[in-house]
Design a protein around this motif. Sequence first.
Motif, PDB file in Angstrom:
ATOM      1  N   LEU A   1       0.824  -1.209   0.000  1.00 48.70           N
ATOM      2  CA  LEU A   1       0.000   0.000   0.000  1.00 48.70           C
ATOM      3  C   LEU A   1       0.861   1.264   0.000  1.00 48.70           C
ATOM      4  O   LEU A   1       0.504   2.266  -0.624  1.00 48.70           O
TER       5      LEU A   1
ATOM      6  N   ALA B   1       0.806   4.222  -2.806  1.00 50.68           N
ATOM      7  CA  ALA B   1       0.690   5.648  -2.515  1.00 50.68           C
ATOM      8  C   ALA B   1       1.799   6.449  -3.200  1.00 50.68           C
ATOM      9  O   ALA B   1       1.592   7.600  -3.589  1.00 50.68           O
TER      10      ALA B   1
ATOM     11  N   GLN C   1      -4.223   3.452  -5.649  1.00 52.63           N
ATOM     12  CA  GLN C   1      -3.560   4.684  -5.238  1.00 52.63           C
ATOM     13  C   GLN C   1      -4.554   5.820  -5.065  1.00 52.63           C
ATOM     14  O   GLN C   1      -4.421   6.648  -4.149  1.00 52.63           O
TER      15      GLN C   1
ATOM     16  N   ALA D   1      -4.650   5.170   0.480  1.00 55.72           N
ATOM     17  CA  ALA D   1      -3.186   5.209   0.494  1.00 55.72           C
ATOM     18  C   ALA D   1      -2.664   6.412   1.275  1.00 55.72           C
ATOM     19  O   ALA D   1      -1.450   6.604   1.374  1.00 55.72           O
TER      20      ALA D   1
ATOM     21  N   PRO E   1      -0.486   4.093   6.293  1.00 47.22           N
ATOM     22  CA  PRO E   1      -1.599   4.318   5.357  1.00 47.22           C
ATOM     23  C   PRO E   1      -2.921   3.796   5.912  1.00 47.22           C
ATOM     24  O   PRO E   1      -2.963   2.835   6.692  1.00 47.22           O
TER      25      PRO E   1
END
Length: 360
Positions: free
Chosen positions: A129, A133, A153, A163, A235
């Motif tokens: 993750l 991002a 994203q 994200a 995140p």
Amino acid sequence: MEGGFRGVISAMIQPLYWAVSGLLTLFHKLWTPVFGYDAGATWVLSIICLVIVIRTALIPLFVKQINASRNMQLVQPRLRALQEKYGHDRERLGIETQKLMQEEGVNPAASCLPILLQMPIFLALFRVLDGAARGIPRGSFFRNDRELMHSLQHADFFGAKLAGRFLPFTDGFGPTQMMSLVLIIGMTVVLFITQLQLMRKNMPPEALTGPMAQQQKMMLYIFPVFYAFTGVMIPIGVLLYWFVTNVWTLGQQYVLIHNNPTPNTPAHVDWQERMRAKGLDPDEIERKKREKLRRGRRPSPTTTATATEAEGGAAAKPTVARQNRSGATRSTVRTDATGTKQVVSRQQPVRQTRSARKKK
């Protein structure tokens, strides 16, 4: 040297990247017809399904963890007795402690195993993750499908980016920060209730005192502080995974304590009352459980020899135990016709050499 070490770690975690990205991709395909390809709900449900799969696979280890923790609690009084008896002799204390652990089938490491196994999975999910991002695909499924990575994203849930993080405030304090706070507070409260449930419902009174009990009480308050400080940099997708797995742990622990509580605890008293209300004998149920557990353990050579002798009955041969030349006691174990065992000890003269006897 440092680059080589990082290369080894990266090679070891690549299969986890592959598994995490593969499971997320699979569940994303299953939920896409319902909510849409880029919908945040699709990714949220995919992460929840990932938790369910992982925690279901870890159920046997979780049961072993709870049983190991319970067994450690039950042997605490005997451990304290050993410490009082052999506290001056650390070597003897270690030997006696290990002997006690083997007799009771207790393994302290078993209570930590499920947590240690989850850490690489948690790290892999965090990296996947975090990479999404930053626009960095991790896991072969995201590398082969960049559009899927971009969907994760930019996915949002109630305006919060999955994200995104609480810090830094790239666009000020908004839905992402609010969702982060809700998840951090939620998983902290759930963890606190889980630990409190274990201590108040499934721990005997004698286990609530001593060094180990103090450590558990400290963990009850340290972990929430740890969550608060680390959660602001994680995140939202990972926080969601963390929150759901804590809820799963709470429910799983409740079911186990409800159906198989530790003896001499409030949960055990409640269980006995429920069994009696159903017309069952709780003592008989526990006796059968102990017999099943005893059959499942591998008997030691001493136990096997004793059992064999007992099964032999009257036909068993007498056992003769002799000392060496420095001793003078001869003991014989005999079994008469009625099956009663008797130990016959005779005082024998000290054995001498032939030359010594000739001098006399």
